[in-house]
Design a protein around this motif. Structure first.
Motif, PDB file in Angstrom:
ATOM      1  N   ALA A 100       3.735 -15.260   2.281  1.00 18.81           N
ATOM      2  CA  ALA A 100       4.965 -15.382   3.221  1.00 18.81           C
ATOM      3  C   ALA A 100       5.364 -14.127   3.357  1.00 18.81           C
ATOM      4  N   VAL A 119       0.980  -1.276  -0.130  1.00 22.33           N
ATOM      5  CA  VAL A 119      -0.024  -0.122  -0.143  1.00 22.33           C
ATOM      6  C   VAL A 119       0.869   1.169  -0.108  1.00 22.33           C
ATOM      7  N   CYS A 137      -4.797   3.337   7.517  1.00 24.84           N
ATOM      8  CA  CYS A 137      -6.021   3.808   7.513  1.00 24.84           C
ATOM      9  C   CYS A 137      -6.999   2.958   7.229  1.00 24.84           C
TER      10      CYS A 137
HETATM   11  C1  LIG Z   1       1.338  -4.169   5.541  1.00 27.37           C
HETATM   12  C2  LIG Z   1       0.585  -3.307   4.637  1.00 27.37           C
HETATM   13  C3  LIG Z   1      -0.070  -3.712   3.528  1.00 27.37           C
HETATM   14  C4  LIG Z   1      -0.687  -2.708   5.596  1.00 27.37           C
HETATM   15  O1  LIG Z   1      -1.329  -1.981   4.956  1.00 27.37           O
HETATM   16  P1  LIG Z   1      -2.361  -0.829   5.512  1.00 27.37           P
HETATM   17  O2  LIG Z   1      -3.199  -0.110   4.850  1.00 27.37           O
HETATM   18  O3  LIG Z   1      -1.363   0.041   6.515  1.00 27.37           O
HETATM   19  O4  LIG Z   1      -3.181  -1.603   6.496  1.00 27.37           O
HETATM   20  P2  LIG Z   1      -4.360  -1.379   7.472  1.00 27.37           P
HETATM   21  O5  LIG Z   1      -4.462   0.099   7.743  1.00 27.37           O
HETATM   22  O6  LIG Z   1      -5.508  -2.031   6.833  1.00 27.37           O
HETATM   23  O7  LIG Z   1      -3.869  -2.086   8.795  1.00 27.37           O
HETATM   24  C5  LIG Z   1      -2.883  -1.517   9.621  1.00 27.37           C
HETATM   25  C6  LIG Z   1      -2.433  -2.482  10.401  1.00 27.37           C
HETATM   26  O8  LIG Z   1      -1.086  -3.214   9.765  1.00 27.37           O
HETATM   27  C7  LIG Z   1      -0.127  -3.406  10.693  1.00 27.37           C
HETATM   28  N1  LIG Z   1       0.995  -2.307  10.891  1.00 27.37           N
HETATM   29  C8  LIG Z   1       0.807  -1.370   9.925  1.00 27.37           C
HETATM   30  N2  LIG Z   1       1.973  -0.566  10.115  1.00 27.37           N
HETATM   31  C9  LIG Z   1       2.710  -1.230  11.160  1.00 27.37           C
HETATM   32  C10 LIG Z   1       3.846  -0.967  11.830  1.00 27.37           C
HETATM   33  N3  LIG Z   1       4.714   0.154  11.367  1.00 27.37           N
HETATM   34  N4  LIG Z   1       4.448  -1.824  12.646  1.00 27.37           N
HETATM   35  C11 LIG Z   1       3.657  -2.934  13.122  1.00 27.37           C
HETATM   36  N5  LIG Z   1       2.556  -3.215  12.266  1.00 27.37           N
HETATM   37  C12 LIG Z   1       2.038  -2.381  11.479  1.00 27.37           C
HETATM   38  C13 LIG Z   1      -0.675  -3.301  12.214  1.00 27.37           C
HETATM   39  O9  LIG Z   1      -1.466  -4.765  12.465  1.00 27.37           O
HETATM   40  C14 LIG Z   1      -1.938  -2.294  11.706  1.00 27.37           C
HETATM   41  O10 LIG Z   1      -3.217  -2.540  12.670  1.00 27.37           O
HETATM   42  P3  LIG Z   1      -3.104  -1.748  14.142  1.00 27.37           P
HETATM   43  O11 LIG Z   1      -2.733  -0.452  14.002  1.00 27.37           O
HETATM   44  O12 LIG Z   1      -4.644  -1.888  14.369  1.00 27.37           O
HETATM   45  O13 LIG Z   1      -2.231  -2.664  14.891  1.00 27.37           O
HETATM   46  C15 LIG Z   1       1.468  -1.892   4.474  1.00 27.37           C
HETATM   47  O14 LIG Z   1       1.979  -1.664   5.785  1.00 27.37           O
HETATM   48  C16 LIG Z   1       2.532  -1.942   3.181  1.00 27.37           C
HETATM   49  O15 LIG Z   1       2.467  -1.880   2.411  1.00 27.37           O
HETATM   50  N6  LIG Z   1       3.753  -2.436   4.018  1.00 27.37           N
HETATM   51  C17 LIG Z   1       4.882  -2.601   2.980  1.00 27.37           C
HETATM   52  C18 LIG Z   1       4.727  -3.607   2.359  1.00 27.37           C
HETATM   53  C19 LIG Z   1       4.672  -5.107   3.152  1.00 27.37           C
HETATM   54  O16 LIG Z   1       5.234  -5.288   4.106  1.00 27.37           O
HETATM   55  N7  LIG Z   1       3.692  -5.737   2.405  1.00 27.37           N
HETATM   56  C20 LIG Z   1       3.562  -7.060   3.166  1.00 27.37           C
HETATM   57  C21 LIG Z   1       4.644  -8.188   2.491  1.00 27.37           C
HETATM   58  S1  LIG Z   1       4.172  -9.635   2.756  1.00 27.37           S
END
Ligand SMILES: CC(C)(COP(=O)(O)OP(=O)(O)OC[C@H]1O[C@@H](n2cnc3c(N)ncnc32)[C@H](O)[C@@H]1OP(=O)(O)O)[C@@H](O)C(=O)NCCC(=O)NCCS
Length: 171
Positions: free
Chosen positions: A129, A97, A104
């Motif tokens: 994974a 994302v 959000c």
């Molecule tokens: C993982 C990812 C897809 C989540 O997308 P997002 O739109 O932020 O997700 P949401 O807002 O629906 O959910 C947020 C949740 O993600 C997790 N999260 C987000 N940022 C985090 C951080 N810095 N540390 C730990 N957990 C985190 C938590 O579970 C959080 O929920 P919480 O605050 O209630 O605990 C996004 O952070 C991302 O693109 N990360 C980089 C790519 C990646 O790691 N992808 C997964 C590869 S397997």
């Protein structure tokens, strides 16, 4: 065959093409911490390679390298494989994302809508994974109903495997 337009009611979903590479690069560049766990850092060349990469046992028709758009803006990139590692299983090879709109609920909405679609189509499970230590990924997937299934040692890294059961009767 996955009807990608039906994957989300919230976002416009379509296949990403060469014309989208700059937007994909921009989105991926907002997540430098991801590439600490999965080096090397993103490049236009690595995006092109990812667009074409398919795991063994499936064909290009089974691969969906797709974008979720909010208005005209690319909000997320998803690499989805239909039927890997076996029929009835969908595999998420990559999901990211735009950092500007993270935390959000965007990622959760996309994944929950995806799982609902796949469940309705009779898929048994979704698998994926992450690299051990990518706490952002781990917390996100666990929060969204995935469970760890094991670990694999690869290139000095521990890869955590996980799945979400969609239709227990077939799993
Ligand atoms: C993982 C990812 C897809 C989540 O997308 P997002 O739109 O932020 O997700 P949401 O807002 O629906 O959910 C947020 C949740 O993600 C997790 N999260 C987000 N940022 C985090 C951080 N810095 N540390 C730990 N957990 C985190 C938590 O579970 C959080 O929920 P919480 O605050 O209630 O605990 C996004 O952070 C991302 O693109 N990360 C980089 C790519 C990646 O790691 N992808 C997964 C590869 S397997």
């Amino acid at each position: 065959m996955i009807d990608i337009k039906a994957l989300s009611k919230t976002y416009i979903v379509r296949r990403l093409t060469d014309a989208d590479i700059e937007d994909i690069y921009r989105l991926c560049s907002t997540n430098p911490q991801y590439y600490i766990h999965m080096p090397p850092p993103v490049s236009r060349e690595s995006i092109i390679a990812d667009m074409c990469a398919i795991p063994p046992g499936v064909t290009a028709d089974d691969k969906y390298y797709i974008g979720c758009f909010d208005g005209g803006r690319l909000a997320a990139v998803l690499d989805l494989i239909d039927g890997y590692p076996e029929k009835g299983v969908a595999y998420i090879g990559f999901f990211m994302v735009d950092a500007a709109i993270q935390s959000c609920g965007v990622g959760s909405v996309i994944i929950n809508e995806l799982c609902r679609y796949l469940s309705d189509r009779g898929f048994a499970s979704v698998r994926l994974a992450w690299v051990d230590g990518n706490n952002q990924a781990e917390r996100f997937w666990l929060k969204n109903g995935f469970s760890k299934t094991g670990s694999i040692e690869r290139d000095d890294k521990t890869i955590i495997t996980a799945q979400k059961i969609l239709n227990p009767i077939f799993a």
